[in-house]
Design an enzyme around this catalytic site. Structure first.
Site, PDB file in Angstrom:
ATOM      1  NE  ARG A   4     -18.239   4.064  36.840  1.00  0.00           N
ATOM      2  CZ  ARG A   4     -19.339   3.330  36.629  1.00  0.00           C
ATOM      3  NH1 ARG A   4     -19.252   2.029  36.483  1.00  0.00           N
ATOM      4  NH2 ARG A   4     -20.507   3.914  36.536  1.00  0.00           N
ATOM      5  N   PRO A  33     -19.455  -2.353  29.762  1.00  0.00           N
ATOM      6  CG  PRO A  33     -21.069  -0.745  29.255  1.00  0.00           C
ATOM      7  CD  PRO A  33     -20.813  -2.211  29.220  1.00  0.00           C
ATOM      8  CG  ASN A  34     -17.907   2.702  32.181  1.00  0.00           C
ATOM      9  OD1 ASN A  34     -16.987   3.272  31.591  1.00  0.00           O
ATOM     10  ND2 ASN A  34     -19.170   2.998  31.993  1.00  0.00           N
ATOM     11  NE  ARG A  61     -25.462   2.371  42.122  1.00  0.00           N
ATOM     12  CZ  ARG A  61     -24.601   2.262  41.128  1.00  0.00           C
ATOM     13  NH1 ARG A  61     -24.295   1.084  40.629  1.00  0.00           N
ATOM     14  NH2 ARG A  61     -24.034   3.342  40.622  1.00  0.00           N
ATOM     15  CE1 TYR A  77     -20.796  -0.499  40.148  1.00  0.00           C
ATOM     16  CE2 TYR A  77     -19.668   1.622  40.170  1.00  0.00           C
ATOM     17  CZ  TYR A  77     -20.749   0.846  39.808  1.00  0.00           C
ATOM     18  OH  TYR A  77     -21.799   1.406  39.120  1.00  0.00           O
ATOM     19  CD  GLU A  84     -29.223  -9.017  34.929  1.00  0.00           C
ATOM     20  OE1 GLU A  84     -29.222  -7.785  34.825  1.00  0.00           O
ATOM     21  OE2 GLU A  84     -30.275  -9.699  34.932  1.00  0.00           O
ATOM     22  CG  ASN A 124     -21.479  -6.645  35.674  1.00  0.00           C
ATOM     23  OD1 ASN A 124     -22.268  -5.837  35.204  1.00  0.00           O
ATOM     24  ND2 ASN A 124     -20.824  -6.424  36.796  1.00  0.00           N
ATOM     25  CB  ALA A 147     -24.474   1.418  31.749  1.00  0.00           C
ATOM     26  CG  HIS A 197     -26.037  -6.080  37.989  1.00  0.00           C
ATOM     27  ND1 HIS A 197     -25.551  -5.364  36.927  1.00  0.00           N
ATOM     28  CD2 HIS A 197     -27.104  -6.776  37.542  1.00  0.00           C
ATOM     29  CE1 HIS A 197     -26.310  -5.600  35.873  1.00  0.00           C
ATOM     30  NE2 HIS A 197     -27.252  -6.464  36.222  1.00  0.00           N
TER      31      HIS A 197
END
Length: 153
Positions: free
Chosen positions: A21, A13-14, A115, A26, A106, A82, A85, A108
């Site tokens: 964003r 998502p996103n 964070r 990012y 994985e 990735n 969330a 990110h």
């Protein structure tokens, strides 16, 4: 004809908002540019690329099932993933990866460990072959290369 080996790159998502964003977190690379970077790396390694993004957990699970079946058929080396969330919330994604025995790296873009505390836990990391965090979109290239190296051992 020699079969082409596929590497999947799955995005949660996103990630469709990449480039707009929170560029301070990012970066400014868009999803379409990221796809081209991944395609270049896959081609360099002699791989075909399946690049997908969804904001829907069920669709991501379906793609994991597809990728896992292709690995078992000898048609794929696995997936760079990735989960966005969903990393921090989805036992279902964990179970899909584990159930299909899909080799996953994985990824990110940001360093999730620098964070918010809720981003420090991953349901994916315990079943991933490896995790790359905080290296921006270059992490995808590194993950494709690592998955390729792992598959040739």
């Amino acid at each position: 004809m020699i079969p082409v080996t596929v590497v999947y790159v799955l995005n949660g998502p996103n990630l469709n908002l990449l480039g707009t964003r929170r560029p301070e977190v990012y970066g400014t690379t868009t999803l379409s540019i990221l796809e081209e970077l991944c395609r270049e790396e896959a081609t360099r390694l002699g791989l075909d690329l399946v690049f997908r993004q969804s904001n829907h957990e069920g669709l991501l699970i379906d793609w994991i099932h597809e990728a896992g079946a292709r690995v078992k058929a000898g048609e794929s080396i696995g997936a760079v993933f990735n989960p966005g969330a969903y990393t921090h919330t989805s036992i279902a994604l964990h179970d899909a990866i584990e159930g299909t025995e899909l080799p996953v790296i994985e990824v990110h873009i940001s360093n999730v460990h620098r964070r918010e505390a809720f981003r420090h836990h991953s349901y994916i990391s315990p079943i991933a072959r490896g995790t790359i965090v905080g290296l921006g979109v270059d992490g995808y290239r590194l993950a494709i290369d690592a998955l390729h190296r792992m598959s040739s051992r």
